[in-house]
Design a protein around this motif. Sequence first.
Motif, short mmCIF file in Angstrom:
data_model
loop_
_atom_site.label_atom_id
_atom_site.label_comp_id
_atom_site.label_asym_id
_atom_site.label_seq_id
_atom_site.Cartn_x
_atom_site.Cartn_y
_atom_site.Cartn_z
N THR A 127 7.30 0.78 -7.57
CA THR A 127 7.71 0.65 -6.17
C THR A 127 8.30 1.96 -5.69
OG1 THR A 127 9.06 -0.58 -4.62
CG2 THR A 127 9.98 -0.29 -6.81
N LEU A 128 8.10 2.26 -4.42
CA LEU A 128 8.62 3.49 -3.85
C LEU A 128 9.90 3.26 -3.07
CD1 LEU A 128 5.28 5.05 -2.55
CD2 LEU A 128 6.43 5.45 -4.71
N ASP A 129 10.40 2.03 -3.07
CA ASP A 129 11.62 1.71 -2.33
C ASP A 129 12.77 2.61 -2.76
OD1 ASP A 129 10.28 -0.30 -1.04
OD2 ASP A 129 11.05 -1.90 -2.32
N GLY A 130 13.40 3.23 -1.78
CA GLY A 130 14.58 4.03 -2.06
C GLY A 130 14.29 5.39 -2.66
N ASP A 131 13.02 5.80 -2.75
CA ASP A 131 12.68 7.09 -3.33
C ASP A 131 11.90 7.90 -2.30
OD1 ASP A 131 11.96 9.28 -4.80
OD2 ASP A 131 11.15 8.14 -6.50
N PRO A 132 12.61 8.58 -1.39
CA PRO A 132 11.92 9.31 -0.32
C PRO A 132 11.00 10.41 -0.84
CG PRO A 132 14.26 9.82 -0.32
CD PRO A 132 14.06 8.72 -1.32
N VAL A 133 11.30 11.00 -1.97
CA VAL A 133 10.44 12.05 -2.53
C VAL A 133 9.10 11.46 -2.95
CG1 VAL A 133 10.21 13.73 -4.40
CG2 VAL A 133 12.41 13.47 -3.24
N ALA A 134 9.13 10.30 -3.58
CA ALA A 134 7.89 9.64 -4.02
C ALA A 134 7.08 9.16 -2.82
CB ALA A 134 8.23 8.47 -4.95
N VAL A 135 7.76 8.65 -1.81
CA VAL A 135 7.07 8.21 -0.58
C VAL A 135 6.37 9.40 0.06
CG1 VAL A 135 7.40 7.34 1.76
CG2 VAL A 135 8.59 6.25 -0.14
N GLU A 136 7.10 10.51 0.21
CA GLU A 136 6.51 11.70 0.83
C GLU A 136 5.32 12.21 0.02
OE1 GLU A 136 7.51 16.28 2.14
OE2 GLU A 136 9.14 15.04 1.36
N ALA A 137 5.45 12.23 -1.31
CA ALA A 137 4.36 12.72 -2.15
C ALA A 137 3.10 11.85 -2.01
CB ALA A 137 4.81 12.76 -3.61
N LEU A 138 3.28 10.54 -2.00
CA LEU A 138 2.14 9.63 -1.85
C LEU A 138 1.48 9.84 -0.49
CD1 LEU A 138 0.36 7.30 -2.85
CD2 LEU A 138 1.99 5.76 -1.75
N LEU A 139 2.28 9.88 0.57
CA LEU A 139 1.72 10.04 1.90
C LEU A 139 1.04 11.40 2.07
CD1 LEU A 139 4.46 8.35 4.09
CD2 LEU A 139 2.24 7.43 3.40
N GLN A 140 1.60 12.45 1.48
CA GLN A 140 0.96 13.76 1.53
C GLN A 140 -0.40 13.72 0.85
OE1 GLN A 140 1.77 16.58 3.02
NE2 GLN A 140 3.91 16.32 3.55
N ASP A 141 -0.47 13.06 -0.31
CA ASP A 141 -1.74 12.95 -1.03
C ASP A 141 -2.76 12.14 -0.24
OD1 ASP A 141 -0.80 14.47 -3.13
OD2 ASP A 141 -0.39 12.76 -4.44
N VAL A 142 -2.34 11.00 0.32
CA VAL A 142 -3.26 10.16 1.10
C VAL A 142 -3.72 10.91 2.34
CG1 VAL A 142 -3.47 8.05 2.48
CG2 VAL A 142 -2.39 7.96 0.22
N PHE A 143 -2.80 11.56 3.05
CA PHE A 143 -3.19 12.28 4.25
C PHE A 143 -4.11 13.45 3.91
CE2 PHE A 143 -2.62 14.79 8.19
CZ PHE A 143 -3.12 13.83 9.07
N GLY A 144 -3.89 14.08 2.76
CA GLY A 144 -4.80 15.14 2.31
C GLY A 144 -6.22 14.62 2.13
N ILE A 145 -6.35 13.42 1.58
CA ILE A 145 -7.66 12.79 1.42
C ILE A 145 -8.26 12.48 2.78
CG2 ILE A 145 -8.83 10.71 0.60
CD1 ILE A 145 -6.82 10.77 -1.80
N VAL A 146 -7.46 11.95 3.70
CA VAL A 146 -7.94 11.63 5.05
C VAL A 146 -8.44 12.90 5.73
CG1 VAL A 146 -7.24 10.87 7.34
CG2 VAL A 146 -6.54 9.55 5.33
N VAL A 147 -7.66 13.97 5.66
CA VAL A 147 -8.07 15.23 6.30
C VAL A 147 -9.37 15.73 5.67
CG1 VAL A 147 -7.46 17.68 6.60
CG2 VAL A 147 -5.76 15.90 7.07
#
Length: 119
Positions: A9-29
Amino acid sequence: MADSKPLRTLDGDPVAVEALLQDVFGIVVDEAILKGTSASEKVCEWKEPEELKQLLDLELQSQGESREQILERCRTVIHYSVKTGHPRFFNQLFSGLDPHALAGRIITESLNTSQYTYE
């Protein structure tokens, strides 16, 4: 990847949330925006429904998937989707990618506010 640990779970871990979203957005781009709007790429990487069922494996699992599996699943879904923003995709209901609208959708989805109430 079958031996990968399920994503925690990524709850309470802003670094992990940011890393996941950066990776997903990189794939989208990469897959949806750059490749998906390039005239040198295919509008659709056509597969028959049964073949897609095997490639995508969208059945509910009894346990979670690893980060790598989730990212690969994102890439695969985009890769085999019809690229409606492609310059050679013609349909009366679609047009090209509007980056301003995409930015607005990202903000709207990030805030996750309901559109039917106002306070």
